[in-house]
Design a protein around this motif. Structure first.
Motif, PDB file in Angstrom:
ATOM      1  N   ALA A   1       5.168  -0.606   1.664  1.00 22.11           N
ATOM      2  CA  ALA A   1       5.124  -1.493   2.774  1.00 22.11           C
ATOM      3  C   ALA A   1       4.985  -0.999   4.025  1.00 22.11           C
ATOM      4  CB  ALA A   1       6.376  -2.563   2.665  1.00 22.11           C
ATOM      5  N   ALA A   2       5.702  -0.074   3.947  1.00 19.49           N
ATOM      6  CA  ALA A   2       5.470   1.179   5.438  1.00 19.49           C
ATOM      7  C   ALA A   2       4.034   1.600   5.589  1.00 19.49           C
ATOM      8  CB  ALA A   2       6.597   2.215   5.255  1.00 19.49           C
ATOM      9  N   ALA A   3       3.533   1.995   4.305  1.00 21.34           N
ATOM     10  CA  ALA A   3       2.176   2.487   4.289  1.00 21.34           C
ATOM     11  C   ALA A   3       1.237   1.309   4.774  1.00 21.34           C
ATOM     12  CB  ALA A   3       2.074   3.158   2.947  1.00 21.34           C
ATOM     13  N   HIS A   4       1.281   0.193   4.087  1.00 21.56           N
ATOM     14  CA  HIS A   4       0.491  -0.719   4.296  1.00 21.56           C
ATOM     15  C   HIS A   4       0.626  -1.140   5.677  1.00 21.56           C
ATOM     16  CE1 HIS A   4       0.601  -2.340  -0.199  1.00 21.56           C
ATOM     17  NE2 HIS A   4      -0.148  -1.314   0.321  1.00 21.56           N
TER      18      HIS A   4
ATOM     19  N   ALA B   1       1.036   0.732   8.210  1.00 22.93           N
ATOM     20  CA  ALA B   1       0.124   1.783   8.886  1.00 22.93           C
ATOM     21  C   ALA B   1      -1.089   1.807   8.398  1.00 22.93           C
ATOM     22  CB  ALA B   1       0.915   3.435   8.689  1.00 22.93           C
ATOM     23  N   GLY B   2      -1.904   0.973   7.891  1.00 22.54           N
ATOM     24  CA  GLY B   2      -3.208   0.857   7.258  1.00 22.54           C
ATOM     25  C   GLY B   2      -3.506   1.725   6.145  1.00 22.54           C
ATOM     26  N   LEU B   3      -2.549   2.314   5.432  1.00 23.48           N
ATOM     27  CA  LEU B   3      -2.734   3.215   4.359  1.00 23.48           C
ATOM     28  C   LEU B   3      -2.604   2.597   2.959  1.00 23.48           C
ATOM     29  CD1 LEU B   3      -3.338   6.181   4.066  1.00 23.48           C
ATOM     30  CD2 LEU B   3      -0.945   6.465   3.948  1.00 23.48           C
ATOM     31  N   VAL B   4      -3.433   2.669   2.097  1.00 22.82           N
ATOM     32  CA  VAL B   4      -3.457   2.172   0.623  1.00 22.82           C
ATOM     33  C   VAL B   4      -3.134   3.434  -0.384  1.00 22.82           C
ATOM     34  CG1 VAL B   4      -4.532   0.828  -1.198  1.00 22.82           C
ATOM     35  CG2 VAL B   4      -4.841   0.516   1.177  1.00 22.82           C
ATOM     36  N   HIS B   5      -1.965   3.212  -1.054  1.00 19.04           N
ATOM     37  CA  HIS B   5      -1.601   4.349  -2.077  1.00 19.04           C
ATOM     38  C   HIS B   5      -2.929   4.392  -3.107  1.00 19.04           C
ATOM     39  CE1 HIS B   5       0.488   6.809  -4.899  1.00 19.04           C
ATOM     40  NE2 HIS B   5       1.412   6.821  -4.057  1.00 19.04           N
ATOM     41  N   ARG B   6      -3.309   3.524  -3.778  1.00 17.16           N
ATOM     42  CA  ARG B   6      -4.502   3.458  -4.762  1.00 17.16           C
ATOM     43  C   ARG B   6      -3.801   4.127  -6.177  1.00 17.16           C
ATOM     44  NH1 ARG B   6      -9.486   3.336  -2.293  1.00 17.16           N
ATOM     45  NH2 ARG B   6     -10.607   4.617  -4.145  1.00 17.16           N
ATOM     46  N   ASP B   7      -2.868   4.789  -6.090  1.00 13.50           N
ATOM     47  CA  ASP B   7      -2.189   5.337  -7.401  1.00 13.50           C
ATOM     48  C   ASP B   7      -0.865   5.277  -7.610  1.00 13.50           C
ATOM     49  OD1 ASP B   7      -2.736   6.652  -9.886  1.00 13.50           O
ATOM     50  OD2 ASP B   7      -2.556   8.767  -9.034  1.00 13.50           O
ATOM     51  N   VAL B   8      -0.257   3.922  -7.429  1.00 14.94           N
ATOM     52  CA  VAL B   8       1.170   3.586  -7.834  1.00 14.94           C
ATOM     53  C   VAL B   8       1.329   3.839  -9.419  1.00 14.94           C
ATOM     54  CG1 VAL B   8       2.879   2.006  -7.679  1.00 14.94           C
ATOM     55  CG2 VAL B   8       1.110   2.273  -5.763  1.00 14.94           C
ATOM     56  N   LYS B   9       2.305   4.858  -9.671  1.00 15.80           N
ATOM     57  CA  LYS B   9       2.514   4.646 -11.141  1.00 15.80           C
ATOM     58  C   LYS B   9       4.011   5.470 -11.283  1.00 15.80           C
ATOM     59  CE  LYS B   9      -0.499   8.883 -11.413  1.00 15.80           C
ATOM     60  NZ  LYS B   9      -1.621   9.575 -11.982  1.00 15.80           N
ATOM     61  N   PRO B  10       4.711   5.535 -12.319  1.00 19.67           N
ATOM     62  CA  PRO B  10       5.640   6.103 -12.294  1.00 19.67           C
ATOM     63  C   PRO B  10       6.039   7.650 -12.082  1.00 19.67           C
ATOM     64  CG  PRO B  10       5.687   4.559 -14.277  1.00 19.67           C
ATOM     65  CD  PRO B  10       4.124   4.554 -13.606  1.00 19.67           C
TER      66      PRO B  10
ATOM     67  N   GLY C   1       4.923  -5.671   1.370  1.00 23.69           N
ATOM     68  CA  GLY C   1       6.034  -6.296   2.446  1.00 23.69           C
ATOM     69  C   GLY C   1       6.266  -7.827   1.624  1.00 23.69           C
ATOM     70  N   ALA C   2       5.115  -8.559   1.361  1.00 28.28           N
ATOM     71  CA  ALA C   2       5.237  -9.930   0.820  1.00 28.28           C
ATOM     72  C   ALA C   2       5.942  -9.881  -0.651  1.00 28.28           C
ATOM     73  CB  ALA C   2       3.876 -10.588   0.692  1.00 28.28           C
ATOM     74  N   LEU C   3       5.711  -8.871  -1.521  1.00 27.74           N
ATOM     75  CA  LEU C   3       5.987  -8.636  -2.665  1.00 27.74           C
ATOM     76  C   LEU C   3       7.399  -8.317  -2.645  1.00 27.74           C
ATOM     77  CD1 LEU C   3       5.824  -8.846  -5.510  1.00 27.74           C
ATOM     78  CD2 LEU C   3       4.912  -6.484  -5.795  1.00 27.74           C
ATOM     79  N   LEU C   4       8.096  -7.543  -1.496  1.00 28.88           N
ATOM     80  CA  LEU C   4       9.278  -6.879  -1.513  1.00 28.88           C
ATOM     81  C   LEU C   4      10.353  -8.297  -1.230  1.00 28.88           C
ATOM     82  CD1 LEU C   4      11.449  -4.847  -1.043  1.00 28.88           C
ATOM     83  CD2 LEU C   4      10.579  -4.746   1.150  1.00 28.88           C
ATOM     84  N   ALA C   5       9.877  -9.117  -0.494  1.00 31.17           N
ATOM     85  CA  ALA C   5      10.678 -10.443  -0.071  1.00 31.17           C
ATOM     86  C   ALA C   5      10.812 -11.245  -1.268  1.00 31.17           C
ATOM     87  CB  ALA C   5       9.776 -11.342   1.010  1.00 31.17           C
ATOM     88  N   GLU C   6       9.780 -11.488  -2.368  1.00 29.31           N
ATOM     89  CA  GLU C   6      10.032 -12.008  -3.533  1.00 29.31           C
ATOM     90  C   GLU C   6      10.967 -11.182  -4.435  1.00 29.31           C
ATOM     91  OE1 GLU C   6       6.394 -13.447  -5.214  1.00 29.31           O
ATOM     92  OE2 GLU C   6       5.300 -13.852  -3.505  1.00 29.31           O
ATOM     93  N   VAL C   7      11.025 -10.085  -4.472  1.00 29.33           N
ATOM     94  CA  VAL C   7      11.763  -9.212  -5.228  1.00 29.33           C
ATOM     95  C   VAL C   7      13.272  -9.444  -4.581  1.00 29.33           C
ATOM     96  CG1 VAL C   7      12.537  -6.824  -5.940  1.00 29.33           C
ATOM     97  CG2 VAL C   7      10.003  -7.482  -5.902  1.00 29.33           C
ATOM     98  N   GLN C   8      13.434  -9.241  -3.251  1.00 30.94           N
ATOM     99  CA  GLN C   8      14.663  -9.458  -2.896  1.00 30.94           C
ATOM    100  C   GLN C   8      15.391 -10.906  -3.504  1.00 30.94           C
ATOM    101  OE1 GLN C   8      13.784  -8.568   1.028  1.00 30.94           O
ATOM    102  NE2 GLN C   8      14.653  -6.385   0.938  1.00 30.94           N
ATOM    103  N   VAL C   9      14.526 -11.795  -3.380  1.00 30.24           N
ATOM    104  CA  VAL C   9      15.169 -13.294  -3.592  1.00 30.24           C
ATOM    105  C   VAL C   9      15.508 -13.224  -4.982  1.00 30.24           C
ATOM    106  CG1 VAL C   9      14.336 -15.629  -3.633  1.00 30.24           C
ATOM    107  CG2 VAL C   9      13.626 -14.537  -1.807  1.00 30.24           C
ATOM    108  N   ALA C  10      14.465 -12.605  -5.738  1.00 33.95           N
ATOM    109  CA  ALA C  10      14.678 -12.581  -7.148  1.00 33.95           C
ATOM    110  C   ALA C  10      16.067 -11.842  -7.512  1.00 33.95           C
ATOM    111  CB  ALA C  10      13.497 -12.097  -8.075  1.00 33.95           C
ATOM    112  N   ARG C  11      16.294 -10.832  -6.904  1.00 30.01           N
ATOM    113  CA  ARG C  11      17.469  -9.936  -7.127  1.00 30.01           C
ATOM    114  C   ARG C  11      18.478 -10.631  -6.767  1.00 30.01           C
ATOM    115  NH1 ARG C  11      18.785  -4.040  -4.859  1.00 30.01           N
ATOM    116  NH2 ARG C  11      20.484  -3.182  -6.623  1.00 30.01           N
ATOM    117  N   GLU C  12      18.681 -11.366  -5.554  1.00 32.32           N
ATOM    118  CA  GLU C  12      19.887 -12.075  -4.890  1.00 32.32           C
ATOM    119  C   GLU C  12      20.172 -13.445  -5.891  1.00 32.32           C
ATOM    120  OE1 GLU C  12      21.029 -14.386  -0.892  1.00 32.32           O
ATOM    121  OE2 GLU C  12      19.288 -13.234  -0.820  1.00 32.32           O
TER     122      GLU C  12
END
Length: 657
Positions: A131-134, A136-145, A280-291
């Motif tokens: 989310a911090a990268a987004h 800043a206008g930066l896209v990772h493009r290769d999110v993986k473990p 950031g939007a997905l992070l908010a949903e993850v936090q709600v689910a975790r709570e």
């Protein structure tokens, strides 16, 4: 016998500053080393791009340098920091923060899958970094473990994944090397395609929603112990992301909460517009689910559902309360406070009221105290007035006019105005072009909260679909199929057909496959069965003979027949329409092509030549010769005469005396 090649970089000094101490890992794009920064006396990680990934030339180096500068400006506790960059022996390198721990790939290789609370804890920190990268206008493009590092927890070790610090690496690096035509194939590529978003496969487009999709696949793997798709070739895996929906995790691990199924489904929708807009939007949903999963009733239900599940590597805790006080400030999770935190022990009610009463007596018993209370009342009144204005008026603005704009224009205008866009299901429209905004909610000029959400409905353009193929079906079935396709059925004139029985569709107008719009008319032509008369084969027959045959069958010859040049004898039939064997009714017309005969030839002059010589001249040109009177005399006359134009092979009579 296996041979191990020594790494020539070990022990070398890069840029007069970084002493290479050991090799950490080697991947498809680069090799990572530990090094000592001899200037600052600290341990760092040095990532050196393979020569195959760095084409000789200034273009790649400049592109890599620009990306490195962008990444270096990205400061976040969950992002692997970039300290420096440069080139060594023509190969670009990055100097990064050294993280003590393992990659998420190593953790999954050991544990196979994680329990929900561990998976959500890692996902939270991973999304906080992205989310911090987004932002800043930066896209990772290769999110993986492989790009997610699980550092040692503040309490020591990495066994307690809930309390571990997660950091994300290689921001922008995939884009910096994507121009290389020599990317290695194999495990690295397979790992990448396992998490690739559909839009990257189909058109190469990447935006923050691309990272959202990949993060959803990583969460899926943490919960289930496997990626959703596999195949013999990377391209097969990639296209499964385009053609298939990601299965919900509970189909592979029974007992997982529905909230996790919904979370994975939202993040991995094939349509980018249906996913959360960024990390950031997905992070908010993850936090709600975790709570929600931290609720005791929910936790008990989850524990009960997973009681009969196959065992996984320890620890096997399903949901555990987070202890943020044990985490240093630089590594705390980006959360707005949990219910547990809000329910912390507070002073007893009686104790609170007694303290308030004592404070009231102390303040009002002093003149300055009373003045302070009056000032406070005025300030509170101003705050209330300003707050009331803000709540009632100040926080609102009007919705912009987005209808008729293209999707890109609407997104740009909404971004400038600070609005969040969501997309409803698109629909067809005859007037509005594809991907233009067909409708918006709330409508333009309507009052809306600043930074609020506007739901857009995009146009699919005019609805067009092919005419169904109903040839060979009975009329009732064909009419039903066409009506189901929103087409109007018109019955045309029936015609004979040699292969289809009466009452069966032999053709449609427009033909099957023609693009039409709903409500268009389709004429259905039915078969009358086999015709009573079969057209005879007339090719090769004389025109006079053909006339007689057609007359006896009751068929009509179209006069005059078409005459064509041919070597065939004059009036011989060269072609016919309809073809022989075609079924027709009595009185049907038949068109013929006839030969006008071979071209005429000129008879040469042989008079006054000796008869044998004259005979030889004529025969050499294909004329049969008949000699009269004296065959050894002189040719005195010929018939046909000299220079006559006659058909080839015409007999010539010679009179010799």
């Amino acid at each position: 016998m296996d041979t191990q090649v020594a790494d020539t970089l070990l022990g070398s000094l890069i840029d007069g500053r970084y002493r290479i101490r050991g090799r950490v890992a080697r991947g498809g794009m680069a090799t990572v080393y530990t090094a000592t920064d001899e200037r600052l006396e600290r341990t760092v990680a040095v990532k050196i791009i393979h020569s195959a990934q760095g084409p000789e030339g200034r273009g790649f180096v400049e592109r890599f340098t620009d990306e490195a500068k962008t990444i270096a400006r990205l400061t976040h506790p969950n992002v692997v920091a970039v300290y420096d960059q440069g080139t060594h022996a023509g190969r670009p390198y990055l100097v990064m923060e050294y993280v003590r721990g393992r990659t998420l790939r190593d953790v999954l290789a050991e544990r196979r899958r994680l329990n929900p609370d561990e998976a959500l804890a890692i996902t939270e920190q991973m999304l906080a970094a992205i989310a911090a990268a987004h932002r800043a206008g930066l896209v990772h493009r290769d999110v993986k473990p492989e790009n997610v590092l699980v550092a040692e927890a503040p309490t020591g070790g990495v066994a307690n994944l809930v309390d571990s610090v997660v950091k994300v690496a290689d921001f922008g690096l995939a884009r910096a090397v994507e121009a290389s035509a020599h990317e290695e194939q194999g495990n690295q590529l397979m790992a990448t395609v396992a998490y690739v978003a559909p839009e990257l496969v189909t058109d190469g487009h990447a935006d923050p929603r691309t990272d959202v999709y990949s993060a959803g696949i990583v969460l899926f793997e943490m919960l289930t112990g496997r990626v959703p798709y596999d195949g013999d070739r990377p391209v097969e895996v990639a296209w499964q992301h385009v053609d298939r929906d990601v299965p919900v995790p509970s189909t592979l691990v029974p007992g997982l909460p529905k909230a996790l199924d919904d979370l994975v489904a939202r993040a991995t929708r094939r349509d980018p517009g249906a996913r959360p807009t960024d990390a950031g939007a997905l992070l908010a949903e993850v936090q709600v689910a975790r709570e929600d999963l931290g609720n005791p009733n929910t936790r008990t239900a989850v524990l009960r559902r997973v009681a009969d599940e196959p065992a996984v590597a320890q620890p096997t805790m399903v949901v555990a309360a987070v202890q943020p006080v044990e985490r240093p400030a630089w590594a705390r999770l980006p959360e707005g406070g949990s219910r547990a935190g809000r329910r912390r022990a507070a002073p007893e009610a009686d104790d609170v009221w007694s303290r308030l009463a004592a404070l009231r007596t102390q303040v009002l018993g002093h003149p300055q105290g009373r003045l302070a209370v009056a000032a406070a009342v005025v300030v509170l009144g101003l705050i209330a007035a300003v707050g009331g204005w803000w709540v009632g008026v100040g926080r609102y603005t009007v919705a912009p006019q987005l209808v008729s704009l293209s999707k890109a224009e609407a997104e740009a205008q909404a971004t400038r105005a600070g609005f969040v866009l969501r997309y409803a299901d698109p629909r067809h429209d005859e007037q509005v072009p594809k991907d233009a905004v067909l409708a918006q909610d709330p409508v333009s000029a309507t009052r809306i909260q600043k930074g609020g959400t506007i739901t857009l409905t995009l146009s699919l353009g005019p609805e067009r679909f092919p005419v169904p193929d109903v040839v060979g079906k009975e009329y009732e079935l064909a009419a039903t199929d066409l009506a189901d396709a929103q087409l109007k059925v018109v019955k045309g004139a029936a015609r004979y057909d040699d292969s289809l029985p009466a009452g069966v569709v032999v053709a449609t107008d427009p033909k099957a496959g023609t693009e039409v719009k709903p409500g268009d008319k389709v004429t259905v032509i039915l078969s009358k069965g086999k015709a009573p008369i079969s057209v005879p084969n007339l090719v090769g027959k004389n025109l006079t003979e053909a006339r007689g045959i057609l007359a006896r069958l009751g068929l009509v010859l179209v006069e005059p027949p078409t005459v064509k040049e041919s070597d065939k004898p004059k009036d011989e039939i060269l072609g016919q329409s309809p073809a022989d064997g075609t079924g027709v009714e009595k009185g049907a017309q038949v068109r013929l092509e006839v030969s006008q005969g071979p071209p005429l030839v000129v008879v040469p002059r042989v008079i006054d030549l000796p008869c044998p010589q004259a005979q030889q001249v004529l025969q050499s040109q294909g004329f049969p010769v008949t000699v009269q009177f004296d065959p050894n005399g002189i040719a005195r006359f010929q018939s046909p005469g000299e220079n006559s134009q006659v058909p080839p092979g015409t007999p010539v009579t010679l009179g010799c005396l």
